[in-house]
Scaffold this active site. Structure first.
Site, PDB file in Angstrom:
ATOM      1  N   ASP A  87       1.028  -1.449  -0.247  1.00 37.69           N
ATOM      2  CA  ASP A  87      -0.061  -0.141   0.532  1.00 37.69           C
ATOM      3  C   ASP A  87       0.559   1.586   0.125  1.00 37.69           C
ATOM      4  O   ASP A  87       2.255   1.432   0.513  1.00 37.69           O
ATOM      5  CB  ASP A  87      -0.877   0.137   1.264  1.00 37.69           C
ATOM      6  CG  ASP A  87      -0.179   0.133   3.127  1.00 37.69           C
ATOM      7  OD1 ASP A  87       0.300  -0.232   2.397  1.00 37.69           O
ATOM      8  OD2 ASP A  87      -1.245   0.494   3.531  1.00 37.69           O
ATOM      9  N   GLU A 152      -0.027  -0.614   5.613  1.00 37.52           N
ATOM     10  CA  GLU A 152       0.811  -0.498   6.668  1.00 37.52           C
ATOM     11  C   GLU A 152       1.142   0.915   7.086  1.00 37.52           C
ATOM     12  O   GLU A 152       1.204   1.679   8.025  1.00 37.52           O
ATOM     13  CB  GLU A 152       2.749  -0.776   6.144  1.00 37.52           C
ATOM     14  CG  GLU A 152       3.455  -0.493   7.398  1.00 37.52           C
ATOM     15  CD  GLU A 152       4.560   1.060   6.799  1.00 37.52           C
ATOM     16  OE1 GLU A 152       4.696   0.612   7.499  1.00 37.52           O
ATOM     17  OE2 GLU A 152       3.580   1.769   6.638  1.00 37.52           O
TER      18      GLU A 152
HETATM   19  N1  BES Z   1       8.921   3.261   5.504  1.00 41.41           N
HETATM   20  C1  BES Z   1       8.414   3.645   6.405  1.00 41.41           C
HETATM   21  C2  BES Z   1       9.055   3.798   7.452  1.00 41.41           C
HETATM   22  C3  BES Z   1      10.627   4.780   7.414  1.00 41.41           C
HETATM   23  C4  BES Z   1      10.094   5.703   6.762  1.00 41.41           C
HETATM   24  C5  BES Z   1      11.108   3.923   8.504  1.00 41.41           C
HETATM   25  C6  BES Z   1      11.524   6.469   7.768  1.00 41.41           C
HETATM   26  C7  BES Z   1      12.638   4.637   8.704  1.00 41.41           C
HETATM   27  C8  BES Z   1      12.637   6.015   8.103  1.00 41.41           C
HETATM   28  C9  BES Z   1       6.262   4.273   6.682  1.00 41.41           C
HETATM   29  O1  BES Z   1       5.952   3.265   5.760  1.00 41.41           O
HETATM   30  C10 BES Z   1       6.409   5.091   6.840  1.00 41.41           C
HETATM   31  O2  BES Z   1       5.616   5.814   6.742  1.00 41.41           O
HETATM   32  N2  BES Z   1       5.527   4.491   7.980  1.00 41.41           N
HETATM   33  C11 BES Z   1       4.308   5.272   8.699  1.00 41.41           C
HETATM   34  C12 BES Z   1       3.838   4.377  10.006  1.00 41.41           C
HETATM   35  C13 BES Z   1       2.746   5.370  10.830  1.00 41.41           C
HETATM   36  C14 BES Z   1       1.768   5.510   9.239  1.00 41.41           C
HETATM   37  C15 BES Z   1       2.349   4.249  11.195  1.00 41.41           C
HETATM   38  C16 BES Z   1       5.353   6.531   9.587  1.00 41.41           C
HETATM   39  O3  BES Z   1       6.351   6.504   9.876  1.00 41.41           O
HETATM   40  O4  BES Z   1       4.815   8.125   9.644  1.00 41.41           O
HETATM   41 ZN    ZN Z   2       5.132   4.908   4.644  1.00 41.84          ZN
END
Ligand code: BES
Ligand code: ZN
Length: 456
Positions: A87, A152
Site C-alpha cells: 500500500d 502499513e
Molecule cells: N517506510 C516508512 C517507515 C520509515 C520511514 C522508516 C523513514 C524509517 C525511516 C513507513 O512506510 C511509514 O511511513 N510508516 C509510517 C507509519 C505510520 C503511518 C503508523 C510513518 O512512519 O509515518
Molecule cells: Zn510510508
C-alpha cells in the site's frame, strides 16, 4: 540455467519493468475509493509468488488483504520471513508532481512514482532476489516466507491479530524488512532502531456557528486562537515537551551510542541546504542525529479552521482542529502517552470551548541487538551487493508491526533500507534510485546464501 550472478545482471531491465507494473496500481490504503486498486496490487504481488510455484495465499481481512507465500522448507537451515507493504500514501497535492504519481517515469537514474521507495521498490528487491535463485539455481538455500500487507500506511490494524493467530505458519528465525533508508548515497546501512508513534486529532468547538469577527471578536473565545495556544504550549523553544509524565519511560541514549552517532559522517550544512532551512531546530542538549533517531518529538501534521479560500474573510470560526503526532522511543508506551495527553489537554482547555480528542493509531519504538549472527550475515551480503560495508544507524520513522515480530514470533529483525532520506517519501515526486534497486536485489539474493551459513 545461468548462474545467479549472470541472471541478476542480465535481468536488470526486466526488474525495472516489473516494478513499473506494480507502481501503476494506485493502492492508496487510506482512501476507500481505492479499495479495488489495493486488492489488485495484492493479487499482482501474489502472482509473482505463484509464478515461482511458492505456496501462496491472499488473505482477506476487515481492511486490506494480506499476501503470504513461502518457498519450500530447507531442513536444518534458518527460516527468514520478509515483511513489506504494497500500500502507499495518498499522492496529493497532485499539482506538485512533475509527472503523474501512478505513471512511473525514469529520470536521472531514479524511478519516480508514489510507492517507488516506500515500499513497492524496496519490497520487490526481495521478491526479485528470490526469483533470481529460483530461475537460476532452481531453489533457495534457505526457506523464505513472505508477508506483504496493504495497511502499513494506516497503522497495520489487521496484521497484529493475523500474526497472533498464525504463529506456526509465520514461524521464523529472522524477519527481513526493507522499508527504510541508507545513511546516504553510496553509504548503505543497517537500521537497528525505529521510533514508535502516537497519532491524535484534537477538535475545539466554540460558538455554534462561524461569526463576524468584528461584531463578536473580543467577546467570544476563538477556537483557532485557542487551538494555537494549547498546541503551542505542548512544546517549548528548548524542544521540550510539556505533557506531565511524557519523559517518564524514555530510555536514555548510552554514551557508546552517542559516540557512534558522532562518528558518522553527518554533514549538517548540506542537511540544511537540502531542506532549504538556515538553522536546525530540536531538543536542546542533543545533536541533530540524536534528535532525529533517538529522542521523542511532537509535530503538528495538519491544521484546519476558518477561511482557507482566496483573499480575506473576516470570520471568527466556530470550529478548529488539528492532527498531530508524537514519535516515541523505547520504552514509551503509546496508550500511556495518550492517557497523559488527554488528562493534560482536559486540564488546560479553557471555559467557552468544547474539546474532543481522538487517539488514532499507536505503536511502540523498537531497538534490536546489533551482535546477532544475522546482523553479520546482512553486513556481508550488503558489502558484496553494494560494494561498501554498511554502517549501523537508527531512524525516526515507524513501522508499526515491527515490535510484534520480536514479541509474538520471537524473531530477530533485520532492517535493511535501500532508500535515501531525500526520496520524497509521503511527498510529491517520490523516487527510488535504480542503482540501489539493482544493488538491493543483489544484496537480498546474497543474504539468503549468507544466512544459510548460520548453524541453528
Ligand atoms: N517506510 C516508512 C517507515 C520509515 C520511514 C522508516 C523513514 C524509517 C525511516 C513507513 O512506510 C511509514 O511511513 N510508516 C509510517 C507509519 C505510520 C503511518 C503508523 C510513518 O512512519 O509515518
Ligand atoms: Zn510510508
Amino acid at each position: 540455467m545461468p548462474d545467479l550472478k549472470t541472471f541478476l545482471e542480465e535481468n536488470r531491465e526486466a526488474f525495472v519493468e516489473s516494478l513499473k507494473e506494480l507502481l501503476r496500481i494506485p493502492s492508496v490504503s487510506t482512501d476507500s475509493r481505492h479499495k479495488g486498486d489495493v486488492k489488485t496490487a495484492a493479487e499482482w504481488v501474489a502472482d509473482r509468488f505463484r509464478e515461482l510455484k511458492f505456496e501462496t495465499q491472499v488473505i482477506p481481512t476487515e481492511g486490506h488483504p494480506i499476501v503470504f507465500a513461502q518457498s519450500p522448507p530447507v531442513p536444518g537451515k534458518p527460516v527468514a520471513l520478509v515483511y513489506g507493504h504494497y500500500d502507499v500514501q495518498p499522492p496529493e497535492p497532485l499539482e506538485l508532481w512533475t509527472t503523474p504519481p501512478f505513471e512511473p517515469t525514469v529520470r536521472d537514474g531514479n524511478i519516480v512514482a508514489r510507492g517507488a521507495t516506500d515500499d513497492k521498490g524496496q519490497m520487490l528487491t526481495h521478491v526479485l532476489g528470490a526469483m533470481a535463485w529460483m530461475k537460476s539455481v532452481g531453489e533457495l538455500p534457505i526457506q523464505v516466507k513472505f508477508l506483504i500487507e496493504g495497511e502499513e500506511e494506516i497503522g497495520s490494524a489487521s496484521l497484529g491479530p493475523f500474526i497472533e493467530q498464525n504463529k506456526e505458519l509465520l514461524a521464523n528465525d529472522v524477519v527481513v524488512i526493507s522499508d527504510c533508508s541508507q545513511f546516504g548515497p553510496g553509504q548503505p546501512a543497517i537500521t537497528y532502531g525505529l521510533k514508535g508513534i502516537a497519532y491524535f486529532e484534537l477538535k475545539l468547538t466554540g460558538p455554534n456557528r462561524d461569526l463576524h469577527s468584528g461584531t463578536f471578536g473580543g467577546s467570544v473565545r476563538n477556537p483557532a486562537n485557542t487551538l494555537c495556544s494549547m498546541l503551542g504550549s505542548l512544546v517549548d523553544e528548548h524542544g521540550w515537551i510539556h505533557i506531565p509524565g511524557f519523559y517518564d519511560d524514555v530510555k536514555p541514549l548510552t554514551g557508546d551510542e552517542r559516540e557512534n552517532f558522532a562518528e558518522l559522517p553527518f554533514d549538517e550544512e548540506s542537511f540544511k541546504k537540502q531542506l532549504g532551512i538556515d538553522a536546525v531546530h530540536g531538543e536542546e542538549g542533543y545533536t541533530t542525529l540524536e534528535r532525529r533517531w533517538a529522542r521523542p518529538t511532537l509535530d503538528i501534521n495538519g491544521l484546519t479552521s476558518g477561511y482557507q479560500g482566496e483573499g480575506a474573510k473576516t470570520v471568527l470560526p466556530g470550529v478548529a482542529s488539528a492532527k498531530f503526532s508524537c514519535r516515541l522511543v523505547p520504552d514509551q508506551c503509546p496508550d500511556k502517552i495518550a492517557d497523559a495527553l488527554r488528562e493534560h489537554l482536559t486540564k488546560i482547555c479553557p471555559p467557552g470551548m468544547k474539546m474532543e480528542l481522538t487517539a488514532h493509531h499507536g505503536s511502540p519504538g523498537f531497538v534490536v541487538s546489533t551482535d546477532s549472527p544475522y546482523i553479520q550475515a546482512a553486513k556481508d551480503a550488503i558489502e558484496q551487493g553494494f560494494g561498501n560495508a554498511p554502517v549501523l544507524i537508527r531512524e525516526g520513522g515507524s513501522i508499526p508491526i515491527v515490535a510484534n515480530f520480536a514479541e509474538q514470533l520471537k524473531s530477530d529483525v533485520l532492517l535493511l533500507g535501500w532508500g535515501l532520506d531525500d526520496d520524497n517519501t509521503h511527498s510529491p515526486n517520490e523516487k527510488f534510485n535504480l542503482g540501489d534497486f539493482q544493488r538491493g536485489i543483489e544484496a537480498s539474493a546474497l543474504l539468503w546464501a549468507e544466512i544459510a551459513k548460520i548453524t541453528k
